[in-house]
Design an enzyme around this catalytic site. Sequence first.
Site, PDB file in Angstrom:
ATOM      1  N   ASP A  40      -0.881   8.410   7.290  1.00  0.00           N
ATOM      2  CA  ASP A  40      -1.179   7.642   8.493  1.00  0.00           C
ATOM      3  C   ASP A  40      -2.688   7.500   8.698  1.00  0.00           C
ATOM      4  O   ASP A  40      -3.392   8.508   8.864  1.00  0.00           O
ATOM      5  CB  ASP A  40      -0.547   8.366   9.680  1.00  0.00           C
ATOM      6  CG  ASP A  40      -0.652   7.550  10.946  1.00  0.00           C
ATOM      7  OD1 ASP A  40      -0.021   6.495  11.006  1.00  0.00           O
ATOM      8  OD2 ASP A  40      -1.403   7.947  11.844  1.00  0.00           O
TER       9      ASP A  40
ATOM     10  N   THR B  41      -2.951   0.904  11.369  1.00  0.00           N
ATOM     11  CA  THR B  41      -4.270   1.529  11.530  1.00  0.00           C
ATOM     12  C   THR B  41      -5.094   1.437  10.237  1.00  0.00           C
ATOM     13  O   THR B  41      -6.294   1.221  10.283  1.00  0.00           O
ATOM     14  CB  THR B  41      -4.138   2.999  11.964  1.00  0.00           C
ATOM     15  OG1 THR B  41      -3.382   3.712  10.993  1.00  0.00           O
ATOM     16  CG2 THR B  41      -3.449   3.124  13.298  1.00  0.00           C
ATOM     17  N   THR B  42      -4.412   1.571   9.102  1.00  0.00           N
ATOM     18  CA  THR B  42      -5.135   1.472   7.829  1.00  0.00           C
ATOM     19  C   THR B  42      -5.619   0.033   7.651  1.00  0.00           C
ATOM     20  O   THR B  42      -6.766  -0.201   7.245  1.00  0.00           O
ATOM     21  CB  THR B  42      -4.201   1.883   6.671  1.00  0.00           C
ATOM     22  OG1 THR B  42      -3.572   3.111   7.020  1.00  0.00           O
ATOM     23  CG2 THR B  42      -4.958   2.042   5.381  1.00  0.00           C
TER      24      THR B  42
ATOM     25  N   ASP C  54       5.762   5.531  14.058  1.00  0.00           N
ATOM     26  CA  ASP C  54       5.308   4.179  13.684  1.00  0.00           C
ATOM     27  C   ASP C  54       6.480   3.200  13.777  1.00  0.00           C
ATOM     28  O   ASP C  54       6.350   2.105  14.316  1.00  0.00           O
ATOM     29  CB  ASP C  54       4.782   4.150  12.234  1.00  0.00           C
ATOM     30  CG  ASP C  54       3.350   4.661  12.124  1.00  0.00           C
ATOM     31  OD1 ASP C  54       2.875   5.263  13.096  1.00  0.00           O
ATOM     32  OD2 ASP C  54       2.727   4.472  11.063  1.00  0.00           O
TER      33      ASP C  54
HETATM   34  N1  LIG Z   1       8.018  -3.439   0.362  1.00  0.00           N
HETATM   35  C1  LIG Z   1       6.748  -3.831   0.509  1.00  0.00           C
HETATM   36  N2  LIG Z   1       6.144  -4.553  -0.439  1.00  0.00           N
HETATM   37  C2  LIG Z   1       4.859  -4.902  -0.315  1.00  0.00           C
HETATM   38  N3  LIG Z   1       4.078  -4.619   0.727  1.00  0.00           N
HETATM   39  C3  LIG Z   1       4.629  -3.908   1.716  1.00  0.00           C
HETATM   40  C4  LIG Z   1       5.986  -3.468   1.661  1.00  0.00           C
HETATM   41  N4  LIG Z   1       6.234  -2.754   2.778  1.00  0.00           N
HETATM   42  C5  LIG Z   1       5.084  -2.763   3.496  1.00  0.00           C
HETATM   43  N5  LIG Z   1       4.128  -3.472   2.868  1.00  0.00           N
HETATM   44  C6  LIG Z   1       2.758  -3.740   3.337  1.00  0.00           C
HETATM   45  O1  LIG Z   1       2.054  -2.525   3.460  1.00  0.00           O
HETATM   46  C7  LIG Z   1       1.067  -2.654   4.483  1.00  0.00           C
HETATM   47  C8  LIG Z   1       1.157  -1.523   5.461  1.00  0.00           C
HETATM   48  O2  LIG Z   1       0.868  -0.327   4.827  1.00  0.00           O
HETATM   49  P1  LIG Z   1       0.688   1.031   5.630  1.00  0.00           P
HETATM   50  O3  LIG Z   1       1.848   1.226   6.523  1.00  0.00           O
HETATM   51  O4  LIG Z   1       0.383   2.065   4.608  1.00  0.00           O
HETATM   52  O5  LIG Z   1      -0.634   0.769   6.448  1.00  0.00           O
HETATM   53  P2  LIG Z   1      -0.861   0.379   7.961  1.00  0.00           P
HETATM   54  O6  LIG Z   1       0.412  -0.033   8.598  1.00  0.00           O
HETATM   55  O7  LIG Z   1      -1.984  -0.580   7.996  1.00  0.00           O
HETATM   56  O8  LIG Z   1      -1.409   1.744   8.567  1.00  0.00           O
HETATM   57  P3  LIG Z   1      -0.628   3.011   9.126  1.00  0.00           P
HETATM   58  O9  LIG Z   1       0.829   2.834   8.839  1.00  0.00           O
HETATM   59  O10 LIG Z   1      -1.227   4.148   8.374  1.00  0.00           O
HETATM   60  O11 LIG Z   1      -0.943   3.026  10.571  1.00  0.00           O
HETATM   61  C9  LIG Z   1       1.324  -3.964   5.183  1.00  0.00           C
HETATM   62  O12 LIG Z   1       0.397  -4.931   4.744  1.00  0.00           O
HETATM   63  C10 LIG Z   1       2.741  -4.314   4.726  1.00  0.00           C
HETATM   64  O13 LIG Z   1       2.984  -5.694   4.728  1.00  0.00           O
HETATM   65 MG   LIG Z   2       2.135   1.142   8.594  1.00  0.00          MG
END
Ligand SMILES: Nc1ncnc2c1ncn2[C@@H]1O[C@H](COP(=O)(O)OP(=O)(O)OP(=O)(O)O)[C@@H](O)[C@H]1O
Ligand SMILES: [Mg+2]
Length: 534
Positions: A62, A95-96, A391
Amino acid sequence: MLAGQPIVILRDNVEVTSGMEAQHSNIMACKAIAEAVRTTLGPRGMDKMLVSPTGDVVITNDGATILHELKVEHPAAKMVISVAEAQDDEVGDGTTTATILIGALMEEAELLMKKGIHPTVIAKGYNLAMHKAIEVLEANAIKGNIKKKDLLEKVAATAITGKSIESMKSKITPIIVDAVLKVAQKDATGKNNTVDEDDVRIKTIVGDSLDDAELIEGFLIDKTRCDSGMPKRVSKAVVALLSQPLEIKKTETKSKIKITSSEQVAAFSEREKAALKAFADKIKASGANVVLCQKGIADAVQYYLSHEKILAIQDVPEKDMKAFARALGGTIVNTPDDLGKDVFGTADLVEEMKDVKVTKFMGCKKAKTVTILIKGSNQIFVDELERAAYDAVRVVMDAIEDGKYVVGAAAIDTELNLEINKYAATEGGRVQLAIEAFARVFEAIPNTLAENAGLNAIDIIVDLKKEHTAHKKYAGINVLTGKVEDMYKAGVLEPMRVKKQAIQSAAETASLLIRVDDMMISKSAAQMAREGKA
Ligand SMILES: Nc1ncnc2c1ncn2[C@@H]1O[C@H](COP(=O)(O)OP(=O)(O)OP(=O)(O)O)[C@@H](O)[C@H]1O
Ligand SMILES: [Mg+2]
């Protein structure tokens, strides 16, 4: 200098950094923070292990948690972290993404400044581009109302992909959606749905059980009755919420009682017993059949309460007491003397759960509280499961409230990249360069997703642009197959609000930082001493 005399404006403990040096320092700090979290993005993102000075270990994916644990010094880095934290508070996910976007915006700004473009022009371009980005998001939003449970499940599943909870995805996703749907309500206008964040609670339990999740319609506390003679189950519960201990208080000042005969000893202990029994009697007389006490309950009181078939739980943390008061519709009072009809909370059933040391309160009077119970085998793992579940709960809430979705996996990001680029040409002038730079920033998402999945980022971005130019606007990276595919069909959906918030806060923070050309940092005496300046 005035007539040869220097005018002292700043104190000795103020460190000043100016011009390019200040800008460079801020840019480097933002890039460093983005670099720290970028490998965690997406389904193939890795986790970070963080160890505090006291040796506590956190393993997480996260973004907000990683950044929160990094105790950074640099003021710009602190601002990036506060953006990630605000993202977490406001929408619960992304957040990332927000952090990566700020890093990329600052990197692009640095290149523009090197070309001689003034920071205010860059900030103006970024602002125009941010508004365009929101327009593009709205135009591409997929609408779906609260009844579209499949969309909600997809949003929850996307939020937990790549997190440690993924192994339980098929089980936990419907649980999360059901939990949020159970507490969703219409707002005052009767048109929109709202969800109170406090109504969905996540409770984790560490035990030797296998990882598991369960939805409980009610409120849980990981404590049980304080005496085994008390009932395990009370229906039509009338709950007394007490903040003071049910014990005889020690006096503030030391005092001695001189006892000279055995009768006096007996009388003294009789008086003590009577005082303790009076606590139980008052509770019984008030009509309560369940007691939640924020402090301790003396053994004798526990005995009398169990005799009266009253279920009592002691040492309930203050935070839980407040949540109980809210959910059960009661008021916390000091002592049993303050009890009365108008301060009780009520629940249809209070019951101790099997196998785990947990008591559940179901059918609460005020809030339709639900609890997602997550079990796991060790604390570090369970903490990360809780963060991921949080989340997912938050994204489902966002989606229910807005009913607008975008396709993830870099599909929406590619659309933003192309559309903002087109818009840049309509502006012309130097500001056009800043808008184009803003558009390029959206390549950071496919770039990072591809790199984290071990794919060739350049090929992927070229493919994405080709597909989107051919109006396939849901084309995104399927990190599992390594190909560019229709990710709407693959079910990778995110609430529009998450993207919108990430873009807005990243753009606003970057604009603020690039306009800074002087940094004046006041240092404490201890810092000055450490640096050998005092
Ligand atoms: N099955 C999938 N294939 C490709 N991309 C995906 C898939 N599932 C999620 N994503 C992408 O991954 C990204 C989100 O990644 P992640 O959850 O690690 O980061 P975040 O939501 O920005 O931060 P955090 O969850 O740490 O608060 C988004 O751009 C989302 O569209
Ligand atoms: Mg996320």
